[in-house]
Design a protein around this motif. Structure first.
Motif, PDB file in Angstrom:
ATOM      1  N   PHE A  64       0.802  -1.121  -0.034  1.00 51.95           N
ATOM      2  CA  PHE A  64       0.108  -0.087  -0.130  1.00 51.95           C
ATOM      3  C   PHE A  64       1.000   1.455  -0.176  1.00 51.95           C
ATOM      4  O   PHE A  64       2.049   1.347   0.496  1.00 51.95           O
ATOM      5  N   LEU A  65       0.313   2.399  -0.353  1.00 48.02           N
ATOM      6  CA  LEU A  65       0.939   3.726  -0.570  1.00 48.02           C
ATOM      7  C   LEU A  65      -0.104   4.609   0.110  1.00 48.02           C
ATOM      8  O   LEU A  65      -1.245   4.636  -0.141  1.00 48.02           O
ATOM      9  N   ILE A  66       0.553   5.399   0.920  1.00 50.89           N
ATOM     10  CA  ILE A  66      -0.014   6.412   1.629  1.00 50.89           C
ATOM     11  C   ILE A  66       0.494   7.630   1.213  1.00 50.89           C
ATOM     12  O   ILE A  66       1.598   8.028   1.286  1.00 50.89           O
ATOM     13  N   LEU A  67      -0.712   8.539   0.650  1.00 47.61           N
ATOM     14  CA  LEU A  67      -0.246  10.024   0.274  1.00 47.61           C
ATOM     15  C   LEU A  67      -0.522  10.908   1.023  1.00 47.61           C
ATOM     16  O   LEU A  67      -1.882  11.222   1.325  1.00 47.61           O
ATOM     17  N   TYR A  73      -2.713   7.265   9.377  1.00 48.64           N
ATOM     18  CA  TYR A  73      -3.048   6.236   8.163  1.00 48.64           C
ATOM     19  C   TYR A  73      -2.335   5.034   8.170  1.00 48.64           C
ATOM     20  O   TYR A  73      -2.678   4.056   8.023  1.00 48.64           O
ATOM     21  N   ARG A  74      -0.935   4.857   8.019  1.00 51.73           N
ATOM     22  CA  ARG A  74       0.123   4.138   8.026  1.00 51.73           C
ATOM     23  C   ARG A  74      -0.101   3.191   9.086  1.00 51.73           C
ATOM     24  O   ARG A  74      -0.354   1.652   8.953  1.00 51.73           O
ATOM     25  N   ASP A  75      -0.376   3.676  10.378  1.00 51.61           N
ATOM     26  CA  ASP A  75      -0.578   2.803  11.676  1.00 51.61           C
ATOM     27  C   ASP A  75      -1.710   2.141  11.515  1.00 51.61           C
ATOM     28  O   ASP A  75      -2.132   0.676  11.889  1.00 51.61           O
ATOM     29  N   MET A  76      -2.807   2.848  11.092  1.00 50.71           N
ATOM     30  CA  MET A  76      -4.328   1.982  11.083  1.00 50.71           C
ATOM     31  C   MET A  76      -4.361   0.951   9.968  1.00 50.71           C
ATOM     32  O   MET A  76      -4.813  -0.115  10.519  1.00 50.71           O
ATOM     33  N   VAL A  77      -3.798   1.174   8.915  1.00 51.50           N
ATOM     34  CA  VAL A  77      -3.688   0.274   7.814  1.00 51.50           C
ATOM     35  C   VAL A  77      -2.872  -0.990   8.167  1.00 51.50           C
ATOM     36  O   VAL A  77      -3.450  -1.852   7.941  1.00 51.50           O
ATOM     37  N   GLY A 117      -4.107  -5.574   8.736  1.00 51.09           N
ATOM     38  CA  GLY A 117      -3.476  -6.882   8.130  1.00 51.09           C
ATOM     39  C   GLY A 117      -2.226  -7.151   8.179  1.00 51.09           C
ATOM     40  O   GLY A 117      -1.209  -6.277   8.012  1.00 51.09           O
ATOM     41  N   PRO A 118      -1.795  -8.318   9.093  1.00 51.77           N
ATOM     42  CA  PRO A 118      -0.488  -8.517   9.400  1.00 51.77           C
ATOM     43  C   PRO A 118       0.547  -8.727   7.839  1.00 51.77           C
ATOM     44  O   PRO A 118      -0.130  -9.327   6.957  1.00 51.77           O
ATOM     45  N   PHE A 139     -12.617  -1.562   1.799  1.00 58.72           N
ATOM     46  CA  PHE A 139     -11.843  -1.261   0.640  1.00 58.72           C
ATOM     47  C   PHE A 139     -10.923  -2.091   0.362  1.00 58.72           C
ATOM     48  O   PHE A 139     -10.795  -2.685  -0.827  1.00 58.72           O
ATOM     49  N   ILE A 140     -10.313  -2.659   1.295  1.00 52.79           N
ATOM     50  CA  ILE A 140      -9.229  -3.769   1.383  1.00 52.79           C
ATOM     51  C   ILE A 140      -9.925  -5.006   0.761  1.00 52.79           C
ATOM     52  O   ILE A 140      -9.371  -5.622  -0.146  1.00 52.79           O
ATOM     53  N   GLU A 141     -11.049  -5.390   1.403  1.00 52.19           N
ATOM     54  CA  GLU A 141     -11.471  -6.690   1.392  1.00 52.19           C
ATOM     55  C   GLU A 141     -12.361  -6.838   0.124  1.00 52.19           C
ATOM     56  O   GLU A 141     -12.318  -7.674  -0.776  1.00 52.19           O
TER      57      GLU A 141
END
Length: 285
Positions: free
Chosen positions: A3-6, A29-33, A37-38, A270-272
């Motif tokens: 994933f990319l966080i902008l 955002y980085r920490d939440m994403v 998912g491990p 979104f991910i699933e």
């Protein structure tokens, strides 16, 4: 998955937020994403920094999903920073990589695809957006799967989407902000976005109230600084003890806000329901 966080916060806003709650919006955002998912590989970029090179289409195609953060930027202002944001979002669309954005992230995607943004016509939403209501399309859309027809969510914004781009789908709105959730398809790409903040903890909501205290008092949300601090303190106490029914009752909140699994529903969906199917279509393991 990769994933990319902008992160669209300018450097001064990042510093102020770190001082307040310990993290910039991109770091939140980085920490939440990462918690969803491990083994997720997550990169963080700051395209608003003028010296940062914008990633090209080939680089963007290498990610499974892209997230756009909130920001104090005003997308109706034409300047070098907003132009960089819009240019990059058009590259995201063209890459075909699924993307998601909250608050200013929705506004960036809207402008990039031909819609418009304005100052909030009914004033800011502060702390929580109340009675967000799914549209008929929203009740069937995977972004809002497992959300009730009416729900609250963390929200902090003074701008809003004025008009969605042609072909976009309105998924939810409320009395204050007509466009609270939408899908935008443009130039081969799909974006899901919300005006509210599923990535925020309640502690970060309390921090935002404290950072905006002067403006909130001026706009009549509280009469005195101590009243505003008392409200922020109540939210922070609920952050540390989300099972405190008495505090949730005083704030008028239910499990859609207090329980992290519900609060982050859109990120999970979104991910699933978009990233993983698109990843399979691309033939990635």
């Amino acid at each position: 998955m990769r994933f990319l966080i902008l992160e669209s916060e300018p450097a001064p806003a990042r510093d102020e937020r770190r001082e307040s709650v310990g993290r910039s919006s991109g770091e939140t955002y980085r920490d939440m994403v990462a918690s969803l998912g491990p083994g997720f590989q997550i990169d963080l970029m700051k395209p608003v920094d003028g010296k940062a090179e914008l990633p090209g289409r080939g680089t963007l195609e290498g990610y499974d999903g892209i997230f756009l953060t909130g920001s104090p930027l005003h997308l109706y202002e034409d300047n070098a920073t907003t132009r960089r944001q819009v240019e990059l979002m058009r590259s995201v669309f063209a890459s075909g990589t699924p993307s998601f954005g909250s608050c200013a992230g929705l506004q960036v995607a809207t402008v990039a695809a031909g819609g418009s943004v304005r100052p909030s016509a009914r004033g800011r939403e502060a702390a929580f957006a109340r009675r967000i209501t799914r549209t008929e399309a929203g009740r069937a859309h995977p972004l809002l799967r497992e959300r009730p027809d009416v729900f609250d969510a963390p929200a902090i914004h003074t701008d809003e989407v004025e008009a969605l781009p042609e072909g976009a789908t309105l998924l939810a709105g409320n009395r204050v902000t007509a466009i609270q959730a939408a899908e935008i398809r443009f130039d081969g790409g799909t974006f899901w976005g919300v005006q509210y903040h599923p990535e925020l903890s309640l502690g970060e909501v309390a921090g935002a109230i404290r950072r905006q205290a002067d403006d909130l008092i001026e706009e009549g949300f509280a009469q005195r600084p101590e009243d505003l601090e008392a409200h922020a303190d109540l939210i922070e106490r609920l952050h540390h003890a989300p099972d405190r029914r008495d505090i949730a009752w005083r704030l008028g909140l239910d499990e859609q806000v207090t329980e992290v699994g519900h609060r982050t529903r859109e990120l999970r969906n979104f991910i699933e329901l978009l990233v993983k199917p698109t990843r399979s279509e691309r033939g990635r393991a």
